[in-house]
Write a protein that holds these residues in place. Structure first.
Motif, mmCIF file in Angstrom:
data_model
loop_
_atom_site.group_PDB
_atom_site.id
_atom_site.type_symbol
_atom_site.label_atom_id
_atom_site.label_comp_id
_atom_site.label_asym_id
_atom_site.label_seq_id
_atom_site.Cartn_x
_atom_site.Cartn_y
_atom_site.Cartn_z
ATOM 1 N N ARG A 88 -8.956 5.966 27.820
ATOM 2 C CA ARG A 88 -9.155 7.390 27.607
ATOM 3 C C ARG A 88 -7.814 8.086 27.621
ATOM 4 O O ARG A 88 -7.007 7.908 28.520
ATOM 5 C CB ARG A 88 -10.051 7.929 28.714
ATOM 6 N N VAL B 69 -4.957 11.056 27.609
ATOM 7 C CA VAL B 69 -4.673 12.405 28.083
ATOM 8 C C VAL B 69 -3.970 13.180 26.988
ATOM 9 O O VAL B 69 -3.326 12.616 26.133
ATOM 10 C CB VAL B 69 -3.810 12.346 29.352
ATOM 11 N N ALA C 218 -13.190 17.979 23.709
ATOM 12 C CA ALA C 218 -12.166 17.767 24.730
ATOM 13 C C ALA C 218 -11.994 19.069 25.491
ATOM 14 O O ALA C 218 -12.277 20.147 24.971
ATOM 15 C CB ALA C 218 -10.847 17.353 24.087
ATOM 16 N N SER D 220 -5.268 17.768 29.141
ATOM 17 C CA SER D 220 -6.640 17.686 28.649
ATOM 18 C C SER D 220 -7.138 16.256 28.592
ATOM 19 O O SER D 220 -6.360 15.313 28.454
ATOM 20 C CB SER D 220 -6.730 18.297 27.242
ATOM 21 N N TRP D 221 -8.456 16.126 28.680
ATOM 22 C CA TRP D 221 -9.131 14.846 28.487
ATOM 23 C C TRP D 221 -10.152 14.979 27.357
ATOM 24 O O TRP D 221 -10.841 15.994 27.265
ATOM 25 C CB TRP D 221 -9.899 14.432 29.745
ATOM 26 N N SER E 171 -16.038 11.985 26.974
ATOM 27 C CA SER E 171 -16.492 10.628 26.721
ATOM 28 C C SER E 171 -17.986 10.609 26.487
ATOM 29 O O SER E 171 -18.750 11.266 27.189
ATOM 30 C CB SER E 171 -16.154 9.726 27.908
ATOM 31 N N ALA F 144 -14.874 7.496 32.353
ATOM 32 C CA ALA F 144 -14.336 8.473 33.304
ATOM 33 C C ALA F 144 -14.032 7.870 34.666
ATOM 34 O O ALA F 144 -13.291 8.469 35.450
ATOM 35 C CB ALA F 144 -15.311 9.644 33.453
ATOM 36 N N ILE G 14 -10.456 7.693 35.784
ATOM 37 C CA ILE G 14 -9.815 8.999 35.919
ATOM 38 C C ILE G 14 -10.081 9.614 37.292
ATOM 39 O O ILE G 14 -9.267 10.375 37.815
ATOM 40 C CB ILE G 14 -10.303 9.943 34.804
ATOM 41 N N GLN H 74 -6.001 5.937 36.218
ATOM 42 C CA GLN H 74 -5.685 7.144 35.446
ATOM 43 C C GLN H 74 -5.951 8.416 36.253
ATOM 44 O O GLN H 74 -5.996 9.502 35.692
ATOM 45 C CB GLN H 74 -6.495 7.172 34.155
#
Length: 761
Positions: free
Chosen positions: A13, A15, A363, A640-641, A644, A651, A654, A670
């Motif tokens: 994922r 960033v 996002a 930002s992410w 998903s 996630a 993260i 992450q």
């Protein structure tokens, strides 16, 4: 990492900052039954839909991208947004997103896929399309699925994979009853099985470590999609895609697509020069194109934007004055300004052929709070930061000027329209100044506290003599700079563009942060914040060294020196144990980051009202992530992410609780905020192992509520998606959640206008 900011599923994922395209939009699980009121995207897609019969047959579409990718293998760590875009056009995917952010079976490759057994093991049976073949004529089949599983399972370290989530739960891949059936057996239940084999690479890529690691970095000899990869011309910044003559689905309307690398700040010029037909753009360029389409201009734009009446009068006086040398120099400047204005006017005329198509990206932008050490290691301080923020005001700052829904994001793990979405922000609470001040007081931060030297604690003498605490995995341990060193002495690793205390005066949306009048006392090298004052507990276990926080320079004014009186509305300075409550707020300084800086300024003023001072440090875009976010050298930051489609899988890294590694460092995966709990990890694990989609979504929502309560990150707003598109291009633009359908893109026939949507002919 990009700025403001996919649909195939990302392997890692990614960033993003605020202004560039996001790297990946994974698929979404089915909707839970109790989320009907929140199951619609906030904004629909804007792609000028047109029936295929209205599109001309042929033509080459030129599409701006951020870069020529370093690899075409989406499962490698250096894959980027362009890697994903190429894969979408030339490789199989078993599932893709529809306009509502829900997964749909990709009928061009998959006739059906379902769980056929759950006991004693989970078994998924894929039935492939009878005509699905690779570009060399070979049938797509079990051998390709098996090769991809072996490469991504994590069992062979010779494969340089970014991650192995999901594939590591597969026990075996077999041929089914015939060549068109693939039987996948899992060793452990896996709720997100639909995320697998999208994209699917041929066994020629996945079959050996050498072919995986190197064979697909610069070329793809075998593909299977509406387009083939013809060539990559890195010198020209081009990736050339052409129609696939073996494609069995709806024939692509375009002859080809050229993905052309154009920097974000050069895209308006590239559009005007006819170098590209489509480009994602920033708000400033969007406003320029809207005005051009209306045949209007404004003196606040273009080369004359900074020319005030006073400056114009002074320029005229110099050009016509008695000082010949000064007059000649000023006349030259005026000629250049006229030439620039003429060029700008010509560009505006060319830009009138384009329109801005807008939606919301899948996002969101968040405020990250580094809880590794310092004041933010205290959950009460993190919660106070959150309670000081007016998220609706922040969302309105960014989205209202663009005419997009200014609704704060209520979840870390999904966006409105996705199955797992629910607004769980109530677990932390909304804006409440009194509550924020009370939380700070409970944590020991009081107004008028002494700002002398802090009391020494056990271990200080040892630390001062050269002892070090544990380093978090990925954290940079830089030598402390001399107090006399200037941060602008060089642009090496971690160098910043200046630190200052933010003022309380308002600035319009999009205006960059001022760089002048900085307090020279703030010119320190902030790459290493550790001061040897002891260790702070992270999530009640695992110790890290404490960062040194910037000195408090009194209450904030216009870059106020120490002793400056506090402006109206600002709370008094807070202190504890002889230290002021000042948080280092790191922001990018690049030309495409003005929106981020505007948001950062607004947040700083909100924190100022409850007594939390911020030392804003602007750093280069290249340094922003690797030297600050990933290495933990910040207190507050904005990034930002992507949302998903499979949050239980994607996630978890993260928000996973950091754990000590074997070498004594801290493994944060992450989780760049370094805030996590065992309960959140357990909820993710349960959601991943639950085959009941409704139950899995419910567990994800519970995990999100607990992430909110921990206060490690504060979701702010869904990012705007602005795409400049030539007016005669249909079925392309701001896709929102939808995976682009490349075969339906094309140029309208002369004299036609877009219709209700593409037909299936």
């Amino acid at each position: 990492m990009s700025h403001h900011g996919v649909g195939l599923r990302a392997v890692t994922r990614s960033v993003a900052f605020l202004t560039a395209g996001v790297l990946a939009v994974p698929l979404v699980t089915a909707c839970g039954g109790d989320q009907d009121e929140e199951s619609k995207p906030l904004a629909g897609q804007d792609i000028a839909p047109a029936a295929r019969s209205l599109l001309a047959d042929g033509g080459t579409l030129r599409w701006a991208v951020d870069s020529v990718p370093e690899t075409l293998n989406t499962f490698q760590a250096d894959a980027d947004a362009t890697t994903t875009r190429v894969a979408q056009a030339v490789l199989p995917s078993m599932y893709r997103l529809d306009v509502n952010g829900r997964p749909e079976r990709n009928a061009d490759f998959l006739e059906s896929a379902k769980v056929v057994e759950t006991e004693p093991q989970q078994v998924v049976l894929y039935k492939l399309h009878q005509q699905a073949v690779w570009s060399d004529g070979r049938e797509i089949g079990a051998a390709d699925f098996a090769a991809q599983w072996r490469a991504l399972s994590g069992r062979d370290s010779a494969y340089w994979t970014a991650r192995n989530a999901g594939y590591d739960r597969i026990e075996k891949v077999q041929r089914g009853a015939n060549d068109l059936e693939v039987k996948v057996t899992f060793s452990r239940p896996y709720a997100d099985w639909k995320s697998l084999f999208s994209p699917l690479y041929p066994k020629e890529v996945m079959g050996t470590p050498d072919s995986f690691n190197e064979g697909a970095r610069r070329k793809l000899k075998v593909t299977a999609g509406p387009f083939n990869l013809k060539k990559i011309a890195k010198a020209d910044g081009d990736i050339v895609l052409v129609r696939n003559p073996r494609w069995w689905g709806r024939t692509a309307r375009l002859d080809g697509i050229v993905l052309h690398a154009v920097p974000r700040d050069k895209r308006a010029e590239a559009l005007a020069a006819g170098k590209v037909d489509v480009a994602e753009i920033d708000p400033a360029e969007a406003e320029r194109i809207v005005l051009a389409a209306r045949g209007k201009s404004t003196p606040l734009q273009g080369p004359g934007a900074a020319l005030t009446p006073a400056r114009a009068l002074r320029s005229w006086a110099l050009a016509h004055g008695s000082d010949e040398e000064a007059a000649g120099a000023e006349s030259s400047v005026r000629r250049k300004q006229r030439d620039a204005a003429t060029k700008y006017a010509g560009q505006q005329q060319s830009l009138s052929a384009f329109e801005v198509r807008k939606s919301l990206e899948p996002a969101y932008t968040q405020l990250a709070l580094n809880g590794a050490d310092g004041p933010l290691a205290d959950e009460r301080v993190r919660r106070a930061v959150a309670r000081a923020l007016d998220r609706e005001e922040i969302a309105g700052l960014v989205l209202k000027p663009l005419g997009l829904p200014a609704v704060p994001v209520g979840s870390h793990l999904a966006l409105s329209g996705q199955a797992a979405y629910a607004d769980n922000s109530g677990a932390l609470g909304g804006q409440d100044t009194d509550e924020a001040e009370q939380l700070l007081a409970d944590a020991g931060w009081v107004q008028g506290g002494p700002l002398g030297k802090p009391k020494k604690k056990d271990g200080d003498a040892e630390k001062a003599a050269g002892g070090e605490g544990k380093k978090a995995s990925g954290r940079s341990a830089s030598p402390k700079a001399s107090p006399k060193a200037s941060p602008k002495a060089g642009k090496g690793r971690g160098d910043d563009d200046g630190t200052y205390v933010v003022g309380d005066d308002e600035k319009p949306y999009g205006e960059p942060v001022r760089e002048d009048h900085q307090d020279p006392r703030d010119h320190q090298d902030h790459r290493d914040h550790r001061d040897g004052s002891g260790k702070k507990n992270l999530a009640q276990d695992g110790k890290q060294s404490v960062r040194k926080h910037p000195e408090q320079g009194g209450a904030p004014g216009a870059y106020a020196p120490k002793g400056t009186p506090a402006p109206a509305g600002a709370a008094g300075a807070l202190a504890k144990d002889g230290k002021p409550l000042t948080l280092r707020f790191v922001l990018p300084s690049g030309p495409g980051s003005a929106t981020l800086r505007a948001v950062g300024e607004r947040i700083a003023r909100m924190l100022d009202r409850v007594g939390i001072r911020t030392a804003v440090t602007k750093v280069s875009d290249d340094s922003y992530f690797k030297d600050h976010i990933a290495s933990g050298q910040y207190d507050l930051a904005l990034y930002s992410w992507p949302a998903s489609a499979f949050p239980a899988t994607d996630a978890r890294p993260i928000y996973a609780k950091p754990v000590p590694a074997a070498d004594g460092s801290l493994n944060v995966e992450q989780n760049y905020t370094r805030v996590g709990t065992d309960q959140v990890d357990q909820l993710f694990d349960q959601a991943i192992a639950t085959l009941d989609e409704g139950r899995s979504a419910s567990l994800v929502r519970k995990a999100d509520a607990r992430i909110w309560a921990a206060g490690g990150s504060i979701p702010l707003f869904q990012r705007p998606q602005l795409t400049a598109v030539k007016k005669n291009v249909a079925n392309l633009g701001a896709f929102g959640f939808q995976t682009p359908v490349y075969e339906d893109m094309g140029f309208l026939k002369k004299g036609t206008t877009p219709s209700a949507g593409p037909s299936q002919d």
